[in-house]
Design a protein around this motif. Sequence first.
Motif, PDB file in Angstrom:
ATOM      1  N   UNK A 188       3.863 -21.452  12.474  1.00 60.52           N
ATOM      2  CA  UNK A 188       4.540 -22.430  11.882  1.00 60.52           C
ATOM      3  C   UNK A 188       3.408 -23.628  11.102  1.00 60.52           C
ATOM      4  N   UNK A 189       2.536 -23.203  11.028  1.00 61.10           N
ATOM      5  CA  UNK A 189       0.965 -23.744  10.752  1.00 61.10           C
ATOM      6  C   UNK A 189       0.540 -24.299  11.353  1.00 61.10           C
ATOM      7  N   UNK A 190      -1.116 -25.159  10.944  1.00 66.29           N
ATOM      8  CA  UNK A 190      -1.596 -26.450  11.799  1.00 66.29           C
ATOM      9  C   UNK A 190      -1.539 -27.217  11.364  1.00 66.29           C
ATOM     10  N   UNK A 191      -0.907 -28.413  12.410  1.00 66.59           N
ATOM     11  CA  UNK A 191      -0.485 -29.417  12.925  1.00 66.59           C
ATOM     12  C   UNK A 191      -2.138 -30.233  12.484  1.00 66.59           C
ATOM     13  N   UNK A 192      -1.255 -31.242  10.833  1.00 65.55           N
ATOM     14  CA  UNK A 192      -2.100 -31.881  10.510  1.00 65.55           C
ATOM     15  C   UNK A 192      -1.672 -33.397  11.207  1.00 65.55           C
ATOM     16  N   UNK A 193      -1.919 -33.942  12.381  1.00 66.10           N
ATOM     17  CA  UNK A 193      -2.047 -34.958  13.332  1.00 66.10           C
ATOM     18  C   UNK A 193      -2.312 -35.819  12.031  1.00 66.10           C
ATOM     19  N   UNK A 194      -1.239 -37.014  11.789  1.00 68.31           N
ATOM     20  CA  UNK A 194      -1.602 -38.328  10.946  1.00 68.31           C
ATOM     21  C   UNK A 194      -2.931 -38.112   9.689  1.00 68.31           C
ATOM     22  N   UNK A 195      -2.432 -36.936   9.037  1.00 65.01           N
ATOM     23  CA  UNK A 195      -2.441 -36.485   7.517  1.00 65.01           C
ATOM     24  C   UNK A 195      -4.276 -36.043   8.222  1.00 65.01           C
ATOM     25  N   UNK A 196      -4.415 -34.986   9.411  1.00 67.72           N
ATOM     26  CA  UNK A 196      -5.507 -34.024  10.098  1.00 67.72           C
ATOM     27  C   UNK A 196      -6.791 -35.218   9.521  1.00 67.72           C
ATOM     28  N   UNK A 197      -7.014 -36.028   9.188  1.00 67.29           N
ATOM     29  CA  UNK A 197      -7.345 -37.426   9.326  1.00 67.29           C
ATOM     30  C   UNK A 197      -8.719 -37.973  10.592  1.00 67.29           C
ATOM     31  N   UNK A 198      -8.135 -37.344  11.878  1.00 62.06           N
ATOM     32  CA  UNK A 198      -8.769 -37.767  12.901  1.00 62.06           C
ATOM     33  C   UNK A 198     -10.140 -37.244  12.769  1.00 62.06           C
ATOM     34  N   UNK A 199     -11.222 -37.886  13.125  1.00 54.27           N
ATOM     35  CA  UNK A 199     -12.695 -37.130  13.803  1.00 54.27           C
ATOM     36  C   UNK A 199     -12.740 -36.254  14.700  1.00 54.27           C
ATOM     37  N   UNK A 200     -13.643 -35.288  14.184  1.00 58.48           N
ATOM     38  CA  UNK A 200     -13.654 -34.085  15.426  1.00 58.48           C
ATOM     39  C   UNK A 200     -15.435 -33.774  14.901  1.00 58.48           C
ATOM     40  N   UNK A 201     -14.996 -34.214  16.900  1.00 56.32           N
ATOM     41  CA  UNK A 201     -16.463 -33.932  16.898  1.00 56.32           C
ATOM     42  C   UNK A 201     -16.570 -31.759  17.311  1.00 56.32           C
ATOM     43  N   UNK A 202     -17.846 -31.618  16.712  1.00 56.59           N
ATOM     44  CA  UNK A 202     -18.045 -30.398  16.658  1.00 56.59           C
ATOM     45  C   UNK A 202     -19.737 -29.397  17.761  1.00 56.59           C
ATOM     46  N   UNK A 203     -19.952 -28.302  18.229  1.00 54.07           N
ATOM     47  CA  UNK A 203     -21.610 -27.940  17.957  1.00 54.07           C
ATOM     48  C   UNK A 203     -21.012 -26.580  17.679  1.00 54.07           C
ATOM     49  N   UNK A 204     -21.893 -26.456  16.895  1.00 55.79           N
ATOM     50  CA  UNK A 204     -22.642 -25.122  16.746  1.00 55.79           C
ATOM     51  C   UNK A 204     -23.200 -24.220  17.686  1.00 55.79           C
ATOM     52  N   UNK A 205     -22.462 -23.065  18.252  1.00 58.54           N
ATOM     53  CA  UNK A 205     -22.539 -22.524  19.255  1.00 58.54           C
ATOM     54  C   UNK A 205     -24.091 -22.497  19.470  1.00 58.54           C
ATOM     55  N   UNK A 206     -25.220 -22.253  18.274  1.00 59.71           N
ATOM     56  CA  UNK A 206     -26.458 -22.180  18.272  1.00 59.71           C
ATOM     57  C   UNK A 206     -27.647 -22.888  18.527  1.00 59.71           C
ATOM     58  N   UNK A 231     -22.956 -31.647  17.251  1.00 60.59           N
ATOM     59  CA  UNK A 231     -23.505 -31.234  16.111  1.00 60.59           C
ATOM     60  C   UNK A 231     -23.790 -33.535  15.463  1.00 60.59           C
ATOM     61  N   UNK A 232     -23.669 -33.959  16.406  1.00 58.74           N
ATOM     62  CA  UNK A 232     -23.779 -35.260  15.562  1.00 58.74           C
ATOM     63  C   UNK A 232     -23.763 -35.796  13.879  1.00 58.74           C
ATOM     64  N   UNK A 233     -22.605 -34.326  13.259  1.00 55.54           N
ATOM     65  CA  UNK A 233     -21.661 -34.782  12.678  1.00 55.54           C
ATOM     66  C   UNK A 233     -20.835 -34.986  12.438  1.00 55.54           C
ATOM     67  N   UNK A 234     -20.038 -35.395  12.725  1.00 54.36           N
ATOM     68  CA  UNK A 234     -18.309 -35.559  13.307  1.00 54.36           C
ATOM     69  C   UNK A 234     -17.235 -35.520  11.651  1.00 54.36           C
ATOM     70  N   UNK A 235     -16.595 -34.694  11.907  1.00 60.06           N
ATOM     71  CA  UNK A 235     -15.774 -34.190  10.319  1.00 60.06           C
ATOM     72  C   UNK A 235     -14.319 -34.472  10.603  1.00 60.06           C
ATOM     73  N   UNK A 236     -13.441 -35.410   9.405  1.00 59.09           N
ATOM     74  CA  UNK A 236     -11.797 -35.125   9.326  1.00 59.09           C
ATOM     75  C   UNK A 236     -11.421 -33.871   9.587  1.00 59.09           C
ATOM     76  N   UNK A 237     -10.139 -33.644  10.471  1.00 55.22           N
ATOM     77  CA  UNK A 237      -9.804 -32.287  11.087  1.00 55.22           C
ATOM     78  C   UNK A 237      -9.457 -31.647  10.100  1.00 55.22           C
ATOM     79  N   UNK A 238      -8.751 -31.843   8.760  1.00 51.41           N
ATOM     80  CA  UNK A 238      -8.174 -31.847   7.650  1.00 51.41           C
ATOM     81  C   UNK A 238      -9.623 -30.464   6.636  1.00 51.41           C
ATOM     82  N   UNK A 239     -10.853 -31.513   6.580  1.00 53.97           N
ATOM     83  CA  UNK A 239     -11.864 -30.953   5.695  1.00 53.97           C
ATOM     84  C   UNK A 239     -12.461 -29.705   7.007  1.00 53.97           C
ATOM     85  N   UNK A 314     -26.131 -26.075  10.212  1.00 51.87           N
ATOM     86  CA  UNK A 314     -24.809 -27.648  10.273  1.00 51.87           C
ATOM     87  C   UNK A 314     -23.801 -27.086  10.540  1.00 51.87           C
ATOM     88  N   UNK A 315     -22.438 -27.722  10.414  1.00 50.33           N
ATOM     89  CA  UNK A 315     -21.358 -27.761  10.437  1.00 50.33           C
ATOM     90  C   UNK A 315     -20.901 -25.972   9.551  1.00 50.33           C
TER      91      UNK A 315
END
Length: 331
Positions: A188-206, A231-239, A314-315
Amino acid sequence: MKRALVTGATGGLGRPLAMRLASEGWEVTAMGRQEEIGATLEAGGVRFIKGDIRDERSVEVACAGQDVVYHCAALSSPWGRYRDFYSSNVQGTKNLVDRAARSKVERFIHVSTPSIYFNYIPRYEVHENDPLPVKPANHYAATKLLAEQVVMDAHSNGLPSIMIRPRAIFGPHDQTLFPRIVAANAKRGVPMINNGQVLIDLTCVDNVVDALLLCESAPEAVLGRAYNISNGDPRPFAELVSTLFDMLDMPLHRLNISYRTAYGAAALLEGVHRFIPALGEPMLTRYTVGSLGVPQILNINDAREQLGYTPRVSIEEGLQQFADWWRAESC
């Protein structure tokens, strides 16, 4: 030659950790449940034991003669029965620390989760010692918190232990994070909650593998502690999602939805799936909505200063690694 046991070695974190250790000259025993991946590990010079951490005999065999135990195995899901999470995450950890203590391993390194911090309220610069929610967000968070206590009790009783809490691990062989997003996009598509602008904190497996190796060589003064890893580099989910789908050369289907609407829909779906267990995991859970719609950004200063952790991948590099692997697997 030092000897290490890696649990959960057929998963997205344990697999690259086992291969990295082997490449650096360790004698590695990999414990997991998927024989096909186990055969791949064996081809890379790793001893593979098909087993389950809930089975005491399998754990006894795996821990014998080890210098270090890396405990990566866990039942990680936003959905499921409490007893299943408890048996894997708590009882399995008890089995491991008991046998590791008897085998007199030099260090027990446990992979926990920052899900224990989550309380559906925006949080920034979350430190390891910040107060935890009164009620864990789900069964996974609840049982991983109990598992931490198991490890800390063992440490107090003489088992040298240290823990990390990596945030949203992704990369090649990921079966949890981005595969769910790709699957949602195909439906049905990727949910873009609040237009996907929420910051997401991620970590590359390496980077998580780097952190685990740093835990093995860390000074005794830091044992008994847990460290945030990201990764210390949060990004908007949509990005993040837009970049990934460009790399995958796939059209992105956005499903714009408010947090309130998404949370209500997830609650309804959960009710239906509880009533009809045969339906399995709902397409959307309240925890998933919270993860996409409520920022939770970790403070990783202690890991930087006390472990010497630096996110080297990097992300963008991590997304490209995942995309390359995904395309190769899809051929």
